[in-house]
Design a protein around this motif. Structure first.
Motif, PDB file in Angstrom:
ATOM      1  N   GLY A 208       0.804  -1.217   0.000  1.00 36.59           N
ATOM      2  CA  GLY A 208       0.000   0.000   0.000  1.00 36.59           C
ATOM      3  C   GLY A 208       0.833   1.261   0.000  1.00 36.59           C
ATOM      4  N   PHE A 209       1.843   1.312   0.840  1.00 43.51           N
ATOM      5  CA  PHE A 209       2.660   2.522   0.934  1.00 43.51           C
ATOM      6  C   PHE A 209       3.602   2.668  -0.257  1.00 43.51           C
ATOM      7  CE2 PHE A 209       1.068   2.350   5.206  1.00 43.51           C
ATOM      8  CZ  PHE A 209       0.964   3.681   5.566  1.00 43.51           C
ATOM      9  N   THR A 210       4.076   1.553  -0.792  1.00 40.56           N
ATOM     10  CA  THR A 210       4.911   1.644  -1.994  1.00 40.56           C
ATOM     11  C   THR A 210       4.122   2.232  -3.149  1.00 40.56           C
ATOM     12  OG1 THR A 210       6.250  -0.254  -1.320  1.00 40.56           O
ATOM     13  CG2 THR A 210       6.286   0.331  -3.645  1.00 40.56           C
ATOM     14  N   LEU A 211       2.907   1.728  -3.344  1.00 40.44           N
ATOM     15  CA  LEU A 211       2.092   2.207  -4.460  1.00 40.44           C
ATOM     16  C   LEU A 211       1.678   3.663  -4.268  1.00 40.44           C
ATOM     17  CD1 LEU A 211      -0.717   0.226  -6.214  1.00 40.44           C
ATOM     18  CD2 LEU A 211      -1.059   2.612  -5.643  1.00 40.44           C
ATOM     19  N   ALA A 212       1.132   3.991  -3.094  1.00 43.47           N
ATOM     20  CA  ALA A 212       0.651   5.354  -2.866  1.00 43.47           C
ATOM     21  C   ALA A 212       1.786   6.365  -2.969  1.00 43.47           C
ATOM     22  CB  ALA A 212      -0.016   5.442  -1.490  1.00 43.47           C
ATOM     23  N   SER A 213       2.936   6.035  -2.401  1.00 43.41           N
ATOM     24  CA  SER A 213       4.053   6.980  -2.390  1.00 43.41           C
ATOM     25  C   SER A 213       4.673   7.140  -3.767  1.00 43.41           C
ATOM     26  CB  SER A 213       5.115   6.505  -1.387  1.00 43.41           C
ATOM     27  OG  SER A 213       4.566   6.386  -0.090  1.00 43.41           O
ATOM     28  N   SER A 214       4.856   6.029  -4.479  1.00 43.66           N
ATOM     29  CA  SER A 214       5.464   6.120  -5.806  1.00 43.66           C
ATOM     30  C   SER A 214       4.531   6.828  -6.790  1.00 43.66           C
ATOM     31  CB  SER A 214       5.829   4.724  -6.324  1.00 43.66           C
ATOM     32  OG  SER A 214       4.683   3.893  -6.393  1.00 43.66           O
ATOM     33  N   ALA A 215       3.201   6.601  -6.666  1.00 40.10           N
ATOM     34  CA  ALA A 215       2.258   7.284  -7.544  1.00 40.10           C
ATOM     35  C   ALA A 215       2.339   8.793  -7.362  1.00 40.10           C
ATOM     36  CB  ALA A 215       0.836   6.796  -7.265  1.00 40.10           C
ATOM     37  N   LEU A 216       2.404   9.242  -6.110  1.00 35.58           N
ATOM     38  CA  LEU A 216       2.503  10.674  -5.827  1.00 35.58           C
ATOM     39  C   LEU A 216       3.830  11.237  -6.320  1.00 35.58           C
ATOM     40  CD1 LEU A 216       1.503  13.271  -4.438  1.00 35.58           C
ATOM     41  CD2 LEU A 216       2.479  12.392  -2.299  1.00 35.58           C
ATOM     42  N   LEU A 217       4.899  10.504  -6.069  1.00 38.26           N
ATOM     43  CA  LEU A 217       6.225  10.996  -6.446  1.00 38.26           C
ATOM     44  C   LEU A 217       6.380  11.092  -7.964  1.00 38.26           C
ATOM     45  CD1 LEU A 217       8.927  11.842  -5.189  1.00 38.26           C
ATOM     46  CD2 LEU A 217       9.684   9.466  -5.399  1.00 38.26           C
ATOM     47  N   VAL A 218       5.916  10.084  -8.686  1.00 39.49           N
ATOM     48  CA  VAL A 218       6.029  10.090 -10.142  1.00 39.49           C
ATOM     49  C   VAL A 218       5.192  11.212 -10.745  1.00 39.49           C
ATOM     50  CG1 VAL A 218       5.525   8.785 -12.244  1.00 39.49           C
ATOM     51  CG2 VAL A 218       6.617   7.645 -10.317  1.00 39.49           C
ATOM     52  N   LEU A 219       3.971  11.410 -10.242  1.00 37.65           N
ATOM     53  CA  LEU A 219       3.123  12.485 -10.763  1.00 37.65           C
ATOM     54  C   LEU A 219       3.745  13.850 -10.487  1.00 37.65           C
ATOM     55  CD1 LEU A 219       0.572  13.501 -12.088  1.00 37.65           C
ATOM     56  CD2 LEU A 219      -0.621  13.261  -9.905  1.00 37.65           C
ATOM     57  N   TYR A 220       4.277  14.044  -9.297  1.00 42.05           N
ATOM     58  CA  TYR A 220       4.912  15.321  -8.966  1.00 42.05           C
ATOM     59  C   TYR A 220       6.136  15.561  -9.853  1.00 42.05           C
ATOM     60  CZ  TYR A 220       7.087  19.017  -6.190  1.00 42.05           C
ATOM     61  OH  TYR A 220       7.652  20.207  -5.783  1.00 42.05           O
ATOM     62  N   ALA A 221       6.902  14.511 -10.089  1.00 42.21           N
ATOM     63  CA  ALA A 221       8.068  14.643 -10.966  1.00 42.21           C
ATOM     64  C   ALA A 221       7.639  14.976 -12.393  1.00 42.21           C
ATOM     65  CB  ALA A 221       8.888  13.353 -10.949  1.00 42.21           C
ATOM     66  N   ALA A 222       6.547  14.355 -12.864  1.00 43.33           N
ATOM     67  CA  ALA A 222       6.063  14.626 -14.218  1.00 43.33           C
ATOM     68  C   ALA A 222       5.624  16.079 -14.359  1.00 43.33           C
ATOM     69  CB  ALA A 222       4.897  13.687 -14.558  1.00 43.33           C
ATOM     70  N   VAL A 223       4.929  16.592 -13.353  1.00 42.15           N
ATOM     71  CA  VAL A 223       4.492  17.993 -13.397  1.00 42.15           C
ATOM     72  C   VAL A 223       5.696  18.917 -13.515  1.00 42.15           C
ATOM     73  CG1 VAL A 223       3.455  19.838 -12.022  1.00 42.15           C
ATOM     74  CG2 VAL A 223       2.308  17.621 -12.197  1.00 42.15           C
ATOM     75  N   ASN A 224       6.723  18.661 -12.743  1.00 48.35           N
ATOM     76  CA  ASN A 224       7.901  19.529 -12.767  1.00 48.35           C
ATOM     77  C   ASN A 224       8.703  19.386 -14.052  1.00 48.35           C
ATOM     78  OD1 ASN A 224       8.508  21.021  -9.998  1.00 48.35           O
ATOM     79  ND2 ASN A 224       7.505  19.092  -9.513  1.00 48.35           N
ATOM     80  N   LEU A 225       8.826  18.158 -14.553  1.00 46.75           N
ATOM     81  CA  LEU A 225       9.575  17.960 -15.799  1.00 46.75           C
ATOM     82  C   LEU A 225       8.843  18.575 -16.987  1.00 46.75           C
ATOM     83  CD1 LEU A 225      10.858  14.289 -15.338  1.00 46.75           C
ATOM     84  CD2 LEU A 225      12.221  16.386 -15.313  1.00 46.75           C
TER      85      LEU A 225
END
Length: 756
Positions: A208-225
């Motif tokens: 649960g925490f791997t999925l929730a955290s990685s989903a947030l991190l990847v989306l935030y990185a995509a917004v910035n890139l």
């Protein structure tokens, strides 16, 4: 004026994500301390166990008694138990990994082709122009001009591929966690329910925490890139990011349908022949379909569910970001306020970590009766704590007053309005979860009534189960309707997007509970197959709290009296039934082949029924694999093509009707199907457990009432684990696909109706 500055936001979101990943790693480490290892030098074949062998076969009573005498001294008995569990675990892991990798090869072709479709459709809106377009419609023209349409098409396609890849990784990592943990939970069950619960629950938390955290991190990185290119063009940036949600849900659809067909074909085949015809226990190693059944738990209930929830999170967040980008947040370049949806998710990760510690370290489970209350406490505690966290984020990140666009009008909104929007979705989710448990848990009246109906046969069992499913729709629909109305009144479409996000703000805890169920179920199966003492299977870790993730609703202002819209409404309302028919038939045809194969092996393999030789597990695994890969294509194509065909040929008004019809129809069918299936499943378990005088009178296993309950359970299996969950994705996917292709439909849609 918001209190949080941009620098704080830029730190908080990735830091919360990394804390979540570290917390998941800690749970994984604790689980890994339980030893599970093969004690054979010559057991290196990756397919060990799938073809049968002594370790997978049924043990004699003398072997069991000998190990029971040795258990207190440890030594040989412990080594033998570990070795058997390790071999079974490896067989399940090999089968699940093989299926997922094959499925993902098909999906790689699909996602690449569909990314090209996205680029071609969106790029054609302005004839693949490479020059800046007219000033952006949603902003003050003096501030900026939009980026070229071709660039937007390329970035949307890239976001789609990124979302698809993240969804694939979410499903695969979930499967690896589950197959890593199931044997460990089975072995810990020898020490009691408490240790077994801790292993299964920590493993669910790792996923649960791997999925929730990685989903947030990847989306935030995509917004910035993406922002490095888009600069001040925030509307273009967040419009491109919507492709991330589409990619996640596209993979989730095929994962849910394919995994659901796999697991239910094996489950139905194993139950009908094993329980009804041969009168052998569930997960008995003599049953040829037992390994395929346990593999299915991991590819359907774990990998498919992981991709599903990732898709829900990605879609809700992307929708909220896009709507916010055309509000005063976007005009004023208020980065802190724009990141409000991500800040809510970041706070949710921290809240869920605290909630998990309560279950694993503060209020520990000591007996089977404490499992259900412990899981319910997780939902309640996370909801209460999250409400406070939402308030904190709202008043720190948002200005006191701002404006949103409301179908051409400007709506003045205050920050506390958004607090109510998010909280309404959060608490509606809690209501839906508790109502679902009431209608599907054998601790309450509805399921007990279904169990009593088995006295007169399977027909009355089916009638009662259907009635429970239909009735269970009432309160969830009222809760969703209340949340929609409150959110829309306060903050228009942005409020509805935030209400949907509120339902998912505690996604880490939701995933932990959802993953706990299949992991504990697999653990019980491994204990049965390994022939561990009866008290281990009885520690079967109790049933999980069933949580229905209802479709995340959205609305659009349409004139339902207009013929174009009304036509769309009728067709949209029909789609969930067409889709359900396809998935149910797929499960049925695959189960038919499985039943025939299991019968053949019992009839043709000498000594199989007596447990002297092992069955051919590999053939049953192959039947489920082949059926799921072939049968998942047509339902997936129906969902993916419907918005494209309707939007292109009939225009945006008909498409709006299609989406509204699919939503209104699909949410009812999804909830009723899932809860009918859950009621039948737990009615069967109620009789099998024999925990009350009434249950003992209906039993024991093999009685006529029990056989009727098994038939009801097999009918409900594809409803609750294939059609019901997949309908959730159907509604979400059609909505986000329509959002992504909206520029094309607005420019070129309505080829047929425009000429009639």
């Amino acid at each position: 004026m918001a209190v949080l500055v941009t620098a704080a936001v830029e730190a908080l979101i990735p830091v919360a994500s990394l804390i979540g990943i570290a917390f998941a790693a800690l749970q994984w480490y604790v689980v890994s301390k339980v030893p599970v290892r093969l004690h054979h030098e010559d057991d290196d074949d990756d397919n060990a166990g799938l073809g049968g062998g002594k370790a997978m076969g049924r043990r004699s009573s003398s072997e069991v008694e000998e190990e029971d005498d040795q258990e207190e001294d440890g030594g040989a008995a412990t080594i033998t138990a570990e070795s058997r569990c390790a071999e079974i675990q490896r067989a399940i892991s090999v089968g699940a990994t093989s299926f997922l990798l094959t499925e993902y090869r098909y999906l790689a072709i699909f996602t690449t082709a569909f990314a090209a479709v996205i680029f071609l459709f969106l790029g054609s809106v302005h004839r693949f122009s490479l020059h800046p377009d007219e000033p952006c419609a949603h902003h003050n023209p003096s501030l900026l001009t939009c980026r070229p349409a071709t660039a937007g098409a390329a970035f949307t396609a890239a976001a789609f591929l990124l979302g698809a890849l993240t969804s694939v990784l979410s499903g695969y990592l979930g499967m690896r966690v589950a197959t890593f943990a199931n044997a460990r939970a089975a072995l810990e069950a020898r020490r009691g329910v408490g240790p077994a619960f801790a292993v299964a629950f920590r493993s669910g938390a790792a996923m649960g925490f791997t999925l929730a955290s990685s989903a947030l991190l990847v989306l935030y990185a995509a917004v910035n890139l993406f922002g490095l290119y888009y600069g001040e063009d925030w509307a273009g940036l967040y419009e491109a990011v919507t492709g991330y949600g589409l990619g996640g849900s596209s993979v989730a659809l095929f994962g849910r349908v394919g995994g659901g067909i796999y697991t239910k074909a094996a489950d139905v085949g194993a139950d009908l022949v094993g329980k009804v015809e041969r009168n052998i226990p569930e997960d008995d190693p003599r049953n040829p379909a037992v390994i395929a059944d346990n593999v299915g738990d991991n590819v359907g209930d774990i990998a498919g569910m992981g991709s599903d929830l990732f898709g829900s999170y990605a879609e809700s967040t992307c929708a909220a970001l896009f709507v916010a980008s055309i509000s005063s947040f976007g005009e004023d370049r208020n980065f802190t306020a724009m990141m409000y949806p991500l800040l809510v998710s970041a706070a949710g990760i921290l809240v869920c970590a605290v909630t998990t510690v309560v279950a694993t370290d503060v209020v520990k489970v000591k007996d089977e009766a404490a499992v259900g209350p412990a899981l319910k406490r997780q939902i309640l505690i996370s909801t209460v704590l999250m409400t406070g966290a939402i308030a904190g984020v709202t008043f720190l990140a948002l200005p006191r007053q701002f404006t949103l666009f409301d179908f051409g009008n400007v709506k003045v909104v205050k920050n506390w309005h958004l607090f109510i929007c998010v909280s309404s979705g959060l608490w509606a989710g809690l209501v839906i979860g508790y109502v679902t448990e009431y209608y599907t848990s054998n601790a309450y009246g509805p399921v007990k009534a279904v169990a009593r109906s088995c006295r007169t046969g399977a027909a009355t069992n089916v009638i009662f189960g259907l009635a429970v499913g239909y009735k269970s729709v009432i309160i969830p629909i009222l809760a969703i309707a209340a949340a929609i109305y409150a959110a829309f009144r306060l903050a228009a479409m942005y409020g509805i997007a935030l209400a949907a996000l509120g339902m998912l703000s505690t996604i880490a805890t939701g995933l932990t509970i959802d993953a706990y169920g299949p992991i504990s179920d697999n653990a019980g199966g491994i204990a049965e197959m390994a022939g561990l003492r009866d008290r281990v299977g009885g520690a079967g870790l109790a049933g999980p709290v069933r949580r229905v993730r209802g479709p995340r609703p959205g609305v659009r202002a349409v004139d339902v009296l207009g013929p174009r819209v009304f036509v769309g409404l009728l067709v949209g309302a029909m789609l969930p039934y067409w889709f359900s028919a396809m998935t149910m038939r797929s499960v049925g045809s695959a189960a038919l082949r499985m039943v025939e194969e299991v019968r053949r092996q019992f009839d043709e393999i000498p000594g199989l029924a007596e447990g002297r030789v092992a069955p051919d597990y590999a053939t049953c695994v192959r039947i489920s694999t082949d059926a799921s890969l072939r049968k998942m294509m047509a339902p997936g194509a129906l969902v993916m093509l419907s918005p494209l065909v309707v939007g292109t040929l009939f225009g945006v008004e008909t498409l709006a009707g299609l989406l509204a019809g699919a939503l209104v129809s699909g949410v009812q069918v999804a909830i009723s199907a899932s809860n009918s299936g859950g009621a039948w499943d737990n009615a069967k378990k109620y009789i099998e457990a024999g925990a009350s005088e009434e249950a003992r009178l209906l039993g024991p296993k093999g009685s006529e009432a029990h056989k009727a309950a098994v038939i009801g359970d097999t009918i409900g299996d594809p409803l609750k684990d294939t059609s019901g969950p997949s309908l959730n994705i159907l509604i979400k996917l059609m909505a986000v696909e329509s959002l992504v292709f909206a520029p094309f439909f607005a420019a070129h849609g309505g080829i047929i109706f425009d000429h009639l």
